[in-house]
Design an enzyme around this catalytic site. Structure first.
Site, PDB file in Angstrom:
ATOM      1  N   ASN A  68       0.875  -1.223  -0.003  1.00 39.01           N
ATOM      2  CA  ASN A  68      -0.036  -0.046   0.080  1.00 39.01           C
ATOM      3  C   ASN A  68       0.777   1.385  -0.170  1.00 39.01           C
ATOM      4  OD1 ASN A  68      -2.666   1.493   0.402  1.00 39.01           O
ATOM      5  ND2 ASN A  68      -1.490   2.094   2.385  1.00 39.01           N
ATOM      6  N   ASP A  94       1.373   6.666   0.120  1.00 39.91           N
ATOM      7  CA  ASP A  94       0.826   5.562  -0.659  1.00 39.91           C
ATOM      8  C   ASP A  94       1.342   5.218  -2.000  1.00 39.91           C
ATOM      9  OD1 ASP A  94      -0.824   5.486   1.582  1.00 39.91           O
ATOM     10  OD2 ASP A  94      -2.543   4.892   0.356  1.00 39.91           O
ATOM     11  N   ASP A 143      -0.681  -6.518   3.929  1.00 38.43           N
ATOM     12  CA  ASP A 143      -0.994  -5.581   4.629  1.00 38.43           C
ATOM     13  C   ASP A 143      -2.104  -4.446   4.295  1.00 38.43           C
ATOM     14  OD1 ASP A 143      -0.468  -4.083   7.309  1.00 38.43           O
ATOM     15  OD2 ASP A 143       0.583  -2.531   5.858  1.00 38.43           O
ATOM     16  N   HIS A 155      -6.773  -0.387   1.487  1.00 42.53           N
ATOM     17  CA  HIS A 155      -6.497   0.961   1.273  1.00 42.53           C
ATOM     18  C   HIS A 155      -5.567   1.042   0.083  1.00 42.53           C
ATOM     19  CE1 HIS A 155      -8.092   1.739   5.272  1.00 42.53           C
ATOM     20  NE2 HIS A 155      -7.363   0.909   5.949  1.00 42.53           N
ATOM     21  N   GLU A 206      -5.549  -8.394   4.944  1.00 41.86           N
ATOM     22  CA  GLU A 206      -5.757  -7.976   6.606  1.00 41.86           C
ATOM     23  C   GLU A 206      -6.826  -6.987   5.948  1.00 41.86           C
ATOM     24  OE1 GLU A 206      -4.283  -4.458   9.819  1.00 41.86           O
ATOM     25  OE2 GLU A 206      -3.550  -4.584   7.593  1.00 41.86           O
TER      26      GLU A 206
END
Ligand SMILES: [Ca+2]
Length: 515
Positions: free
Chosen positions: A112, A185, A216, A220, A253
């Site tokens: 991410n 990001d 992870d 996002h 996740e």
């Protein structure tokens, strides 16, 4: 009938990957192989027999790539091992030794964001002409004015400022960093970045021979408004990973409620079941099943199975981002045992968080004054022996919670049949010997007693009845009707149970499994 049942010791292990019990490790805190106080792969390799003996068949390593943060979630080099943890050569030896013991290894793969000290970001900050500018997400002041402060916080981040200026320059473009400005990001709309990710994955899967990744921050990848792009990204990602390694294992996740989690399953059929962790903690703490744990579990898993037939639940109670189990249960080891027993008898691939099995403690809500922040309280050094008698004891930070006074060290627990560690070991061995527990379905037992969580587990013709008395009083239940056939005790966590015809007496805080 008074004996603590142990029919399991000689049974073959039927927990075939990806089934079986997994173990999450923060390498820095586990075992120090070179004497500098920081955990590393030499140390971890030397402790593999401990993990093998515990009965786990998979290790999830928190990030291991070079990083300027202690937790290493801010990566600065995707194709190496952080020098704190040793060399790439050390890591390859570790992988090899784990595989020799039938233990697979997955690593955190953080895509991410990178750390702000990653060479890509250092270059990207030079300006719009940098070759790496489009590796990150940039916005001009006008276009981001309304979203500089996102009002909503999420389970995994309380940061509300998503856009960050370079060196205080708020006039030019700002960069997007979901968690904070120290981890910008990556722009995964950019095909070049996607190619980099695949190249990195090839390195770890083909050359280094890791067995898979824990992904992870999976929700996002793109901004919240682009949820469907996030879902589609993971379908793409998984297809690409399977081209590189057909049997790759991926677990994601998505820290959210089940409705938000569900659309991710098409790309990531194994996702961590946060809701179950809360539910188990709740039942163990209250000593009563007031939430209908089995129904809650079945409702979620039936819903997820309707989305993909490949659904494989990744269960856990606590992870590296949460207050430790024993602390949340106010230090009550009986309750911690019941929580572990629930986890280890329910379906899925249960993940233990390192130190849970020896009763490590740590409160994330404590006010912190040290440099590392509150998360470090739940990532403290594993306690191997008293007074640092074990040379592999790590000491990279001074522990606030888990010390050789507050936690009985592993060496002391090892040969004590009444220890928490022995409890874990015995139950994991039983689970590993049982196909119904390892990969069977779950169904209601029909026994309605608030102090007892009970359910049936079935694999092909083999069926087991699991009963947990989560309360502090003895409880007697009736095994009538369809449950009459369960008359052979396979596992008992404690002495003092009694099966007389239809009546089963369960001691306080006990687990009984019958066939
Ligand atoms: Ca070390």
């Amino acid at each position: 009938m008074a004996l603590s049942s142990c029919k399991t010791e000689e049974q073959p292990n039927v927990a075939q990957w990806p089934y079986g019990v997994k173990y999450e490790i923060f390498v820095m805190s586990f075992a120090d192989g070179d004497g500098n106080g920081k955990g590393d792969f030499k140390g971890l390799t030397a402790k593999l027999d401990y993990l093998k003996d515990l009965g786990i068949n998979g290790i999830w390593l928190m990030p291991i790539m070079p990083s300027d943060t202690y937790h290493k979630y801010h990566v600065t080099d995707y194709k190496n091992i952080d020098p704190d943890y040793g060399s790439l050569g050390d890591f390859k030896i570790f992988i090899d030794e784990a595989h020799k013991r039938g233990i697979k290894v997955i690593t955190d793969f953080v895509i991410n964001h990178t750390g702000n000290l990653h060479p890509w970001f250092i270059d990207a900050q030079k300006g719009p002409n940098s070759a790496y500018r489009d590796y990150y997400v940039w916005g001009k002041k006008d276009s981001i004015r309304n979203q500089i402060y996102k009002k909503a916080v999420s389970f995994d981040s309380d940061n509300i400022r998503k856009w960050h200026p370079v060196n205080g320059d708020t006039v030019s473009e700002q960069y997007y960093g979901y968690f904070n400005g120290l981890c910008p990001d990556l722009n995964l709309d950019n095909p070049k970045v996607k190619d980099e990710i695949l190249d990195i994955a090839k390195f770890w899967l083909n050359e280094v021979k890791v067995d898979g990744f824990r992904m992870d921050a999976a929700r996002h990848i793109f901004m919240d408004e682009r949820a469907s792009d996030n879902h589609a990204f993971w379908v793409w990602f998984r297809q690409e990973m399977e081209k590189i390694k057909p049997d790759v294992y991926l677990v994601g996740e998505v820290w959210s409620d089940s409705k938000t989690v569900a659309p991710y399953l098409k790309g990531l059929p194994s996702l961590f079941n946060f809701d179950l962790g809360y539910a188990i903690t709740n039942v163990a703490y209250s000593g009563k099943d007031t939430i209908g744990l089995v129904k809650k579990y079945k409702d979620i898993s039936d819903y997820y199975k309707s989305i993909t037939t490949e659904y494989l639940d990744a269960t856990f109670i606590k992870n590296h981002d949460q207050t430790r189990l024993l602390t949340e249960l106010k230090g009550d080891q009986n309750k911690a045992r019941m929580a572990a027993a629930l986890l280890l008898t329910l379906p899925g691939t249960p993940y233990l968080y390192y130190g849970e099995e020896i009763g490590m403690v740590g409160d994330k809500l404590k006010t912190y004054e040290d440099f590392f922040g509150p998360d470090a309280y739940v990532r403290e050094p594993f306690i191997w022996d008293t007074d640092k008698k074990d040379p592999m004891q790590t000491s990279w930070e001074k522990p606030e919670f888990s010390t050789d006074k507050s936690v009985t060290p592993e060496t002391t627990q090892r040969n004590d049949p009444a220890s928490l560690l022995s409890f874990y070991r015995k139950l994991i061995r039983y689970r590993n010997s049982s196909q119904p527990l390892t990969q069977g379905s779950i169904d209601y037992s029909g026994i309605a007693v608030a102090e007892v969580v009970s359910f049936k587990r079935k694999f092909e013709a083999k069926e087991e009845l699991v009963l947990h008395n989560v309360s502090d009083v003895e409880v007697t239940v009736k095994l009538n009707g369809d449950n009459e056939k369960f008359n052979d005790v396979q596992y008992a966590s404690k002495e003092g149970y009694q099966l007389n015809g239809e009546e089963l007496k369960l001691p306080a805080y006990s687990t009984i499994i019958l066939r």
